[in-house]
Design a protein around this motif. Sequence first.
Motif, short mmCIF file in Angstrom:
data_model
loop_
_atom_site.label_atom_id
_atom_site.label_comp_id
_atom_site.label_asym_id
_atom_site.label_seq_id
_atom_site.Cartn_x
_atom_site.Cartn_y
_atom_site.Cartn_z
N LYS A 203 0.85 -1.19 0.00
CA LYS A 203 0.00 0.00 0.00
C LYS A 203 0.88 1.24 0.00
O LYS A 203 1.70 1.43 0.91
CB LYS A 203 -0.90 0.00 1.23
N GLN A 204 0.73 2.05 -1.04
CA GLN A 204 1.48 3.30 -1.09
C GLN A 204 0.92 4.25 -0.04
O GLN A 204 -0.29 4.38 0.13
CB GLN A 204 1.36 3.93 -2.48
N LEU A 205 1.83 4.90 0.70
CA LEU A 205 1.40 5.81 1.76
C LEU A 205 1.11 7.19 1.17
O LEU A 205 1.91 7.74 0.41
CB LEU A 205 2.47 5.93 2.84
N GLY A 206 -0.04 7.73 1.56
CA GLY A 206 -0.42 9.07 1.13
C GLY A 206 0.19 10.12 2.04
O GLY A 206 0.91 9.81 3.01
N LYS A 207 -0.12 11.37 1.75
CA LYS A 207 0.44 12.50 2.49
C LYS A 207 0.16 12.39 4.00
O LYS A 207 1.07 12.54 4.81
CB LYS A 207 -0.14 13.80 1.94
N ASP A 208 -1.09 12.13 4.35
CA ASP A 208 -1.46 12.04 5.78
C ASP A 208 -0.77 10.87 6.47
O ASP A 208 -0.33 10.97 7.62
CB ASP A 208 -2.98 11.92 5.94
N GLU A 209 -0.67 9.74 5.77
CA GLU A 209 -0.03 8.56 6.35
C GLU A 209 1.47 8.80 6.54
O GLU A 209 2.05 8.36 7.54
CB GLU A 209 -0.27 7.34 5.46
N HIS B 289 8.94 8.11 -2.20
CA HIS B 289 7.93 7.05 -2.34
C HIS B 289 8.01 6.18 -1.09
O HIS B 289 9.05 5.60 -0.79
CB HIS B 289 8.22 6.23 -3.60
N ALA B 290 6.91 6.10 -0.37
CA ALA B 290 6.87 5.27 0.84
C ALA B 290 5.69 4.31 0.73
O ALA B 290 4.62 4.69 0.26
CB ALA B 290 6.73 6.14 2.08
N GLU B 291 5.93 3.07 1.15
CA GLU B 291 4.86 2.09 1.11
C GLU B 291 4.90 1.19 2.33
O GLU B 291 5.95 0.96 2.92
CB GLU B 291 4.93 1.25 -0.17
N LEU B 292 3.72 0.70 2.68
CA LEU B 292 3.57 -0.28 3.75
C LEU B 292 3.43 -1.64 3.08
O LEU B 292 2.60 -1.82 2.19
CB LEU B 292 2.32 0.02 4.58
N VAL B 293 4.29 -2.58 3.45
CA VAL B 293 4.27 -3.92 2.88
C VAL B 293 3.99 -4.90 4.02
O VAL B 293 4.65 -4.86 5.04
CB VAL B 293 5.63 -4.26 2.20
N ASP B 294 3.00 -5.75 3.81
CA ASP B 294 2.65 -6.77 4.80
C ASP B 294 2.68 -8.11 4.10
O ASP B 294 1.73 -8.49 3.41
CB ASP B 294 1.27 -6.48 5.39
N GLU B 295 3.80 -8.83 4.25
CA GLU B 295 3.98 -10.14 3.62
C GLU B 295 4.60 -11.10 4.62
O GLU B 295 5.45 -10.71 5.42
CB GLU B 295 4.93 -10.03 2.42
N ASN B 296 4.19 -12.35 4.55
CA ASN B 296 4.74 -13.40 5.41
C ASN B 296 4.67 -13.05 6.89
O ASN B 296 5.57 -13.40 7.65
CB ASN B 296 6.18 -13.73 5.01
N GLY B 297 3.64 -12.31 7.29
CA GLY B 297 3.49 -11.95 8.69
C GLY B 297 4.43 -10.85 9.16
O GLY B 297 4.51 -10.57 10.35
N VAL B 298 5.15 -10.22 8.22
CA VAL B 298 6.06 -9.13 8.56
C VAL B 298 5.53 -7.84 7.95
O VAL B 298 5.34 -7.74 6.74
CB VAL B 298 7.49 -9.40 8.05
N LYS B 299 5.29 -6.86 8.80
CA LYS B 299 4.80 -5.55 8.38
C LYS B 299 5.98 -4.60 8.33
O LYS B 299 6.65 -4.41 9.35
CB LYS B 299 3.76 -5.08 9.40
N ARG B 300 6.25 -4.01 7.15
CA ARG B 300 7.43 -3.15 7.03
C ARG B 300 7.14 -1.91 6.22
O ARG B 300 6.19 -1.86 5.45
CB ARG B 300 8.58 -3.94 6.44
N ILE B 301 8.01 -0.93 6.40
CA ILE B 301 7.93 0.34 5.67
C ILE B 301 9.11 0.41 4.71
O ILE B 301 10.27 0.32 5.13
CB ILE B 301 8.00 1.55 6.64
N ASN B 302 8.81 0.57 3.44
CA ASN B 302 9.85 0.78 2.43
C ASN B 302 9.83 2.24 2.03
O ASN B 302 8.77 2.81 1.79
CB ASN B 302 9.59 -0.08 1.19
N VAL B 303 11.02 2.84 1.96
CA VAL B 303 11.15 4.22 1.51
C VAL B 303 12.08 4.21 0.30
O VAL B 303 13.22 3.76 0.39
CB VAL B 303 11.72 5.14 2.61
#
Length: 154
Positions: free
Chosen positions: A3-9, A32-46
Amino acid sequence: MRKQLGKDEKEDLNVQILSAFGIADFITKKQHAELVDENGVKRINVDGTMTFVYVNGVLIPTLQFLLKRQILPMIPIDMGAVKFITSGADVMRPGIVSFTEELKKDQIVCVVDKMHNKPLAVGMMLLSGEDALKTTSGKTIKNLHWIGDVIWKL
């Protein structure tokens, strides 16, 4: 899920990062920032780099990020403790070479080897620095993320 993070997020995440690590405006509007939730791991990619991860609901920087930019208090450990820490063991008081009494209970810290100061693990203080200085045994840092764990392998 990605999920790509919007301005508020991004702003909400920047508030979390400022509160936890003292860094203002970590993620800029243009990044560009996104929330990735895969294999039970929630992470932030920038900008395509895994920067932060949630462990037990706590936001922590990844070791890959800490290799590029150190933002945590560093706790050097004895070389004899390295193999245990990189296998996921919690950090015991006798293995710690030094730390300051300013550390707070539940503060996120980076465990490094005393020779090279290379990040080995990210952990949470189980005692305040002041209390830990008074003790000579027992668990002092809860290991949350270490070299070779599931997060590292992502």
